[in-house]
Design an enzyme around this catalytic site. Sequence first.
Site, PDB file in Angstrom:
ATOM      1  N   HIS A 268       0.756  -1.295   6.900  1.00 44.83           N
ATOM      2  CA  HIS A 268      -0.412  -0.727   7.597  1.00 44.83           C
ATOM      3  C   HIS A 268      -0.215  -1.011   9.087  1.00 44.83           C
ATOM      4  O   HIS A 268       0.794  -0.616   9.666  1.00 44.83           O
ATOM      5  CB  HIS A 268      -1.669  -1.364   6.987  1.00 44.83           C
ATOM      6  CG  HIS A 268      -2.976  -0.733   7.371  1.00 44.83           C
ATOM      7  ND1 HIS A 268      -3.072   0.461   8.037  1.00 44.83           N
ATOM      8  CD2 HIS A 268      -4.265  -1.155   7.174  1.00 44.83           C
ATOM      9  CE1 HIS A 268      -4.354   0.751   8.234  1.00 44.83           C
ATOM     10  NE2 HIS A 268      -5.097  -0.218   7.729  1.00 44.83           N
ATOM     11  N   HIS A 307       3.483   8.638   6.003  1.00 48.15           N
ATOM     12  CA  HIS A 307       2.047   8.374   6.002  1.00 48.15           C
ATOM     13  C   HIS A 307       1.464   8.902   4.704  1.00 48.15           C
ATOM     14  O   HIS A 307       1.903   9.928   4.196  1.00 48.15           O
ATOM     15  CB  HIS A 307       1.381   9.078   7.194  1.00 48.15           C
ATOM     16  CG  HIS A 307       0.054   8.501   7.526  1.00 48.15           C
ATOM     17  ND1 HIS A 307      -1.090   8.882   6.884  1.00 48.15           N
ATOM     18  CD2 HIS A 307      -0.305   7.542   8.417  1.00 48.15           C
ATOM     19  CE1 HIS A 307      -2.102   8.192   7.362  1.00 48.15           C
ATOM     20  NE2 HIS A 307      -1.657   7.371   8.290  1.00 48.15           N
ATOM     21  N   ASP A 363       2.535   4.276  14.672  1.00 48.23           N
ATOM     22  CA  ASP A 363       3.187   3.005  14.999  1.00 48.23           C
ATOM     23  C   ASP A 363       4.592   3.167  15.546  1.00 48.23           C
ATOM     24  O   ASP A 363       5.182   2.205  16.021  1.00 48.23           O
ATOM     25  CB  ASP A 363       3.252   2.130  13.735  1.00 48.23           C
ATOM     26  CG  ASP A 363       1.884   1.598  13.364  1.00 48.23           C
ATOM     27  OD1 ASP A 363       1.130   1.283  14.296  1.00 48.23           O
ATOM     28  OD2 ASP A 363       1.579   1.527  12.171  1.00 48.23           O
TER      29      ASP A 363
HETATM   30  N1  ACO Z   1      11.391   5.478   5.097  1.00 47.79           N
HETATM   31  C1  ACO Z   1      12.111   5.954   4.059  1.00 47.79           C
HETATM   32  N2  ACO Z   1      11.580   6.506   2.962  1.00 47.79           N
HETATM   33  C2  ACO Z   1      10.238   6.552   2.893  1.00 47.79           C
HETATM   34  C3  ACO Z   1       9.411   6.086   3.935  1.00 47.79           C
HETATM   35  C4  ACO Z   1      10.044   5.538   5.055  1.00 47.79           C
HETATM   36  N3  ACO Z   1       9.303   5.078   6.083  1.00 47.79           N
HETATM   37  N4  ACO Z   1       8.110   6.273   3.597  1.00 47.79           N
HETATM   38  C5  ACO Z   1       8.131   6.846   2.387  1.00 47.79           C
HETATM   39  N5  ACO Z   1       9.416   7.020   1.956  1.00 47.79           N
HETATM   40  C6  ACO Z   1       9.828   7.665   0.717  1.00 47.79           C
HETATM   41  C7  ACO Z   1       9.509   6.792  -0.482  1.00 47.79           C
HETATM   42  O1  ACO Z   1      10.597   5.915  -0.798  1.00 47.79           O
HETATM   43  C8  ACO Z   1       9.288   7.837  -1.544  1.00 47.79           C
HETATM   44  O2  ACO Z   1      10.549   8.332  -1.938  1.00 47.79           O
HETATM   45  P1  ACO Z   1      10.816   8.743  -3.493  1.00 47.79           P
HETATM   46  O3  ACO Z   1       9.883   9.905  -3.743  1.00 47.79           O
HETATM   47  O4  ACO Z   1      12.248   9.094  -3.544  1.00 47.79           O
HETATM   48  O5  ACO Z   1      10.456   7.533  -4.285  1.00 47.79           O
HETATM   49  C9  ACO Z   1       8.604   8.974  -0.807  1.00 47.79           C
HETATM   50  O6  ACO Z   1       9.040   8.850   0.562  1.00 47.79           O
HETATM   51  C10 ACO Z   1       7.081   8.920  -0.867  1.00 47.79           C
HETATM   52  O7  ACO Z   1       6.659   7.676  -0.314  1.00 47.79           O
HETATM   53  P2  ACO Z   1       5.488   6.777  -0.890  1.00 47.79           P
HETATM   54  O8  ACO Z   1       5.879   5.337  -0.727  1.00 47.79           O
HETATM   55  O9  ACO Z   1       5.116   7.240  -2.257  1.00 47.79           O
HETATM   56  O10 ACO Z   1       4.327   7.152   0.117  1.00 47.79           O
HETATM   57  P3  ACO Z   1       2.970   6.358   0.308  1.00 47.79           P
HETATM   58  O11 ACO Z   1       1.963   7.373   0.697  1.00 47.79           O
HETATM   59  O12 ACO Z   1       2.674   5.493  -0.864  1.00 47.79           O
HETATM   60  O13 ACO Z   1       3.289   5.379   1.518  1.00 47.79           O
HETATM   61  C11 ACO Z   1       3.509   4.502   3.690  1.00 47.79           C
HETATM   62  C12 ACO Z   1       2.912   5.616   2.823  1.00 47.79           C
HETATM   63  C13 ACO Z   1       3.103   3.132   3.133  1.00 47.79           C
HETATM   64  C14 ACO Z   1       2.981   4.637   5.103  1.00 47.79           C
HETATM   65  C15 ACO Z   1       5.060   4.645   3.660  1.00 47.79           C
HETATM   66  O14 ACO Z   1       5.425   5.906   4.195  1.00 47.79           O
HETATM   67  C16 ACO Z   1       5.752   3.525   4.431  1.00 47.79           C
HETATM   68  O15 ACO Z   1       5.968   2.455   3.861  1.00 47.79           O
HETATM   69  N6  ACO Z   1       6.112   3.756   5.733  1.00 47.79           N
HETATM   70  C17 ACO Z   1       6.708   2.711   6.546  1.00 47.79           C
HETATM   71  C18 ACO Z   1       5.641   1.734   7.025  1.00 47.79           C
HETATM   72  C19 ACO Z   1       4.756   2.340   8.089  1.00 47.79           C
HETATM   73  O16 ACO Z   1       5.216   2.940   9.050  1.00 47.79           O
HETATM   74  N7  ACO Z   1       3.447   2.113   7.933  1.00 47.79           N
HETATM   75  C20 ACO Z   1       2.439   2.563   8.915  1.00 47.79           C
HETATM   76  C21 ACO Z   1       1.587   3.641   8.360  1.00 47.79           C
HETATM   77  S1  ACO Z   1       0.477   4.200   9.581  1.00 47.79           S
HETATM   78  C22 ACO Z   1      -0.726   3.028   9.612  1.00 47.79           C
HETATM   79  O17 ACO Z   1      -1.046   2.389   8.670  1.00 47.79           O
HETATM   80  C23 ACO Z   1      -1.322   2.762  10.849  1.00 47.79           C
END
Ligand code: ACO
Length: 436
Positions: A268, A307, A363
């Site tokens: 987050h 996201h 971010d």
């Molecule tokens: N890098 C690489 N792969 C990713 C990323 C990433 N940053 N984010 C998602 N994916 C992939 C996942 O591995 C998944 O792949 P799969 O379908 O092959 O398993 C697919 O994309 C879908 O991702 P989920 O994890 O299901 O998406 P979710 O909505 O649950 O997660 C989140 C969203 C937590 C923001 C995620 O994208 C992440 O961890 N990003 C990095 C951390 C980040 O930047 N967080 C800040 C968010 S903004 C905020 O809170 C202010």
Amino acid sequence: MAHDSIVITDNRTNQTYTLPVKQGTIRAMDLRQIKTGPDDFGLMTYDPAFMNTASCRSSVTFIDGERGILRYRGYPIEVLAEHCTFLEVAYLLLFGELPTESELKNWVHEITHHTMLHETTKKFMEGFRHEAHPMAMLVSTIAALSTVYPQAREIHDAENRLLQIKRLIGKMPSIAAMSYRHSLGFPYVYPDNDLTYTENFMNMLWKMVEPKYVANPVLARALDILFILHADHEQNCSANVMRSVGSSQADPYLSTAAAAAALSGPLHGGANEEVLKMLDEIGSKENVPAYVKKVKEGHGKLMGFGHRVYKNYDPRAKIIKWTAEQVFEVTGRNRRLDIALELERIALEDEYFIQRKLYPNVDFYSGIIYQAMGFRPEMFTVLFAIPRTAGWLAQWQELLNDSDQKIARPRQIYTGHDVREFVPMTKRASMEVNAG
Ligand code: ACO
């Protein structure tokens, strides 16, 4: 049959049910009537992480993740970032309308006069270890404010609520600045009421022996814009915690501390700190393709990418990129920007990221600006928490005024043992126990 309805046939019983559809949703409780027999509890939905569950009705913030739209109370974020100050936007979030000139003047005056921390709060903060994480200090100190203002428990008194809201918005920069200076071993700087919200924050962070701190106007405005962009984001993880804890009728300091704790996590608000670590690990533009390859092979994530809601470019990231240019004219270019731009370029052309609709989020660039301004990465999430307090409080007010709301309490699907016979100590077999 009503037009706005859905018909469900339960193949287990061959029974048919008509459920009303309102604003694209059915009420989960309407499913409870779907039973296989009198002893059946009734149908529930299984939705870990609230992937498809609306937990409230809200008129605060609108997001269209597919089209990359963010609006506070109907106003596009781009317009607010261009024309407003953060306190003006905080007013909008909390009261639903933009303030008139005199309303704003009054609001700014009130917030400014709540920036001071009680001396006991200062002493409380002095007790933290010097290497304590500023975010952990912030969370603990917000909770500790509950001991300073016990009348905050009167959450059904609107006037009382408003007083605590002003205190929280006023004191967040003071606590944030003190946690920063504490980690550096510098003495606490008292607020200066002649300054604007962000200028005063900068004063409390960076004033040394000069009699009056003068903030660079470009940096103060950039910080103000960043505060506007971070002020609310509808039902995100921390807002959901604010509402969940608030639903138990805890006081606003304790609910806000809980929301800030949720924000601290690396998935987050903590992601901005992780982005900087990632850019440092990558080291140079040339190493970007190898890093992206590693991520695609399942080794870590691209921090600042992806996201839950945005499946398009995060509109806040666009404004932040523009703000970065203004900041770098004052501070000089942060070399990490080149690595970030290359990372964005390569990722946005890559099938893995295209297919999953992974774009830079808020971010991705914010940390680079913060670092150029002189903040250490440990402070980044604290900088996020200051403006988000306005959003959390707007969500909290809305919750308390919503007659649909009750204490938040999800259901579960129990997967454990059925009733078992007790095993006396002498008869128990040893096993490796995993904590968790
Ligand atoms: N890098 C690489 N792969 C990713 C990323 C990433 N940053 N984010 C998602 N994916 C992939 C996942 O591995 C998944 O792949 P799969 O379908 O092959 O398993 C697919 O994309 C879908 O991702 P989920 O994890 O299901 O998406 P979710 O909505 O649950 O997660 C989140 C969203 C937590 C923001 C995620 O994208 C992440 O961890 N990003 C990095 C951390 C980040 O930047 N967080 C800040 C968010 S903004 C905020 O809170 C202010």
